[in-house]
Motif scaffolding. Structure first.
Motif, short mmCIF file in Angstrom:
data_model
loop_
_atom_site.label_atom_id
_atom_site.label_comp_id
_atom_site.label_asym_id
_atom_site.label_seq_id
_atom_site.Cartn_x
_atom_site.Cartn_y
_atom_site.Cartn_z
N PHE A 127 -40.68 87.81 7.03
CA PHE A 127 -39.79 86.85 7.67
C PHE A 127 -40.32 86.47 9.05
N PRO A 128 -40.07 85.23 9.48
CA PRO A 128 -40.45 84.84 10.85
C PRO A 128 -39.59 85.60 11.86
N THR A 129 -40.18 85.88 13.01
CA THR A 129 -39.47 86.67 14.01
C THR A 129 -39.09 85.87 15.26
N SER A 130 -39.94 84.95 15.69
CA SER A 130 -39.63 84.18 16.89
C SER A 130 -38.73 83.00 16.55
N LYS A 131 -38.00 82.50 17.55
CA LYS A 131 -37.12 81.35 17.34
C LYS A 131 -37.90 80.12 16.90
N LEU A 132 -39.07 79.92 17.52
CA LEU A 132 -39.89 78.77 17.18
C LEU A 132 -40.31 78.83 15.71
N ALA A 133 -40.72 80.01 15.25
CA ALA A 133 -41.14 80.16 13.85
C ALA A 133 -39.97 79.95 12.90
N ILE A 134 -38.79 80.44 13.28
CA ILE A 134 -37.61 80.28 12.43
C ILE A 134 -37.25 78.80 12.29
N PHE A 135 -37.25 78.07 13.41
CA PHE A 135 -36.94 76.64 13.36
C PHE A 135 -38.00 75.88 12.56
N ALA A 136 -39.25 76.32 12.67
CA ALA A 136 -40.32 75.66 11.92
C ALA A 136 -40.12 75.85 10.42
N VAL A 137 -39.76 77.07 10.02
CA VAL A 137 -39.53 77.36 8.59
C VAL A 137 -38.33 76.58 8.07
N LEU A 138 -37.25 76.55 8.87
CA LEU A 138 -36.06 75.79 8.47
C LEU A 138 -36.37 74.30 8.36
N GLY A 139 -37.18 73.79 9.30
CA GLY A 139 -37.57 72.39 9.24
C GLY A 139 -38.38 72.07 8.00
N LEU A 140 -39.32 72.95 7.67
CA LEU A 140 -40.12 72.74 6.47
C LEU A 140 -39.25 72.78 5.21
N GLY A 141 -38.30 73.72 5.20
CA GLY A 141 -37.46 73.86 4.01
C GLY A 141 -36.46 72.74 3.85
N ILE A 142 -35.77 72.40 4.95
CA ILE A 142 -34.69 71.41 4.87
C ILE A 142 -35.22 69.97 4.90
N LEU A 143 -36.06 69.68 5.87
CA LEU A 143 -36.55 68.31 6.02
C LEU A 143 -37.65 67.96 5.02
N CYS A 144 -38.73 68.75 5.05
CA CYS A 144 -39.89 68.42 4.21
C CYS A 144 -39.59 68.62 2.72
N GLU A 145 -39.02 69.78 2.38
CA GLU A 145 -38.77 70.08 0.98
C GLU A 145 -37.46 69.46 0.50
N GLY A 146 -36.37 69.74 1.23
CA GLY A 146 -35.06 69.28 0.78
C GLY A 146 -34.91 67.78 0.76
N PHE A 147 -35.34 67.12 1.84
CA PHE A 147 -35.20 65.66 1.91
C PHE A 147 -36.45 64.94 1.41
N GLY A 148 -37.61 65.34 1.95
CA GLY A 148 -38.84 64.62 1.62
C GLY A 148 -39.19 64.67 0.15
N GLN A 149 -39.29 65.88 -0.41
CA GLN A 149 -39.67 65.99 -1.82
C GLN A 149 -38.62 65.43 -2.76
N ARG A 150 -37.34 65.52 -2.35
CA ARG A 150 -36.31 64.94 -3.21
C ARG A 150 -36.42 63.42 -3.24
#
Length: 216
Positions: free
Chosen positions: A128-151
């Protein structure tokens, strides 16, 4: 998921610029697969548009290389990533004849997670990511790139062919450069603007072809 994994592996052996350059070959593999497997026909206008757009994208990629090195194995992984990405587009186009975009995305994420979670758990020291920056990056990839973009990509494939969608995605580096120009004031040279114009011209020609439509 295989395409993304190969992309990540390729970055260990070669430069980002070379990865981007070789990944721009995806429309070729998608169109070749459509022709060989599904017998899709491409008229001269679509092929000319694809050649122009690819030429502009490759020119932009060569401009970013700056003599960058990298191992041949990295280039191989990058090309293989483009092949699997093209295969993914072909699969989504066929699945859109039966399933909606959300269903396809949920199955893709579910199967991908089942395959990747054990791999990451046994091969990486940190899960799991530990820093805040890494957490926001993972959430951005999951929600924006995967959730919105790929859909959105899957959603448009009931109207547009996978070959045209993969060609249209050559706009990604253009949009990234424009955002960097507007947000971070990164300079864009004349050659870059010319490359943008060439890519857009090719996409416009391809879009005007009947081969750009789903099922055409």
């Amino acid at each position: 998921m295989i395409s993304l994994s190969l992309w990540a592996i390729s970055l260990q052996y070669t430069t980002v610029a070379k990865c981007m350059l070789l990944n721009n070959l995806t429309p070729i593999f998608t169109s070749l697969g459509s022709w060989l497997i599904f017998g899709k026909k491409f008229d001269k206008q679509f092929l000319i548009g694809m050649a122009i757009a690819l030429g502009g994208a490759m020119a932009l990629g060569f401009e970013d290389l700056n003599g960058g090195g990298g191992l041949l194995i990295g280039d191989f992984y990058a090309i293989l990533s483009a092949v699997f990405l093209g295969t993914y587009f072909l699969m989504v186009e066929q699945l859109r004849n039966t399933f909606d975009a959300t269903t396809i995305l949920l199955w893709r994420c579910g199967v991908g997670s089942l395959l990747l979670v054990p791999l990451v758990f046994f091969t990486e020291d940190q899960f799991f990511p530990t820093s805040k920056l890494a957490i926001f990056a993972v959430l951005g990839l999951g929600i924006l790139c995967e959730g919105f973009g790929q859909r959105l990509i899957a959603a448009c494939m009931d109207k547009l062919s996978s070959s045209f969608v993969s060609l249209f995605l050559l706009l990604e580096p253009i949009i990234s450069a424009l955002l960097a120009w507007m947000i971070f004031a990164e300079a864009l040279g004349v050659n870059t603007w010319i490359g943008f114009a060439v890519v857009l011209t090719g996409i416009y020609l391809a879009q005007s072809s009947s081969a750009a439509s789903h099922g055409a």
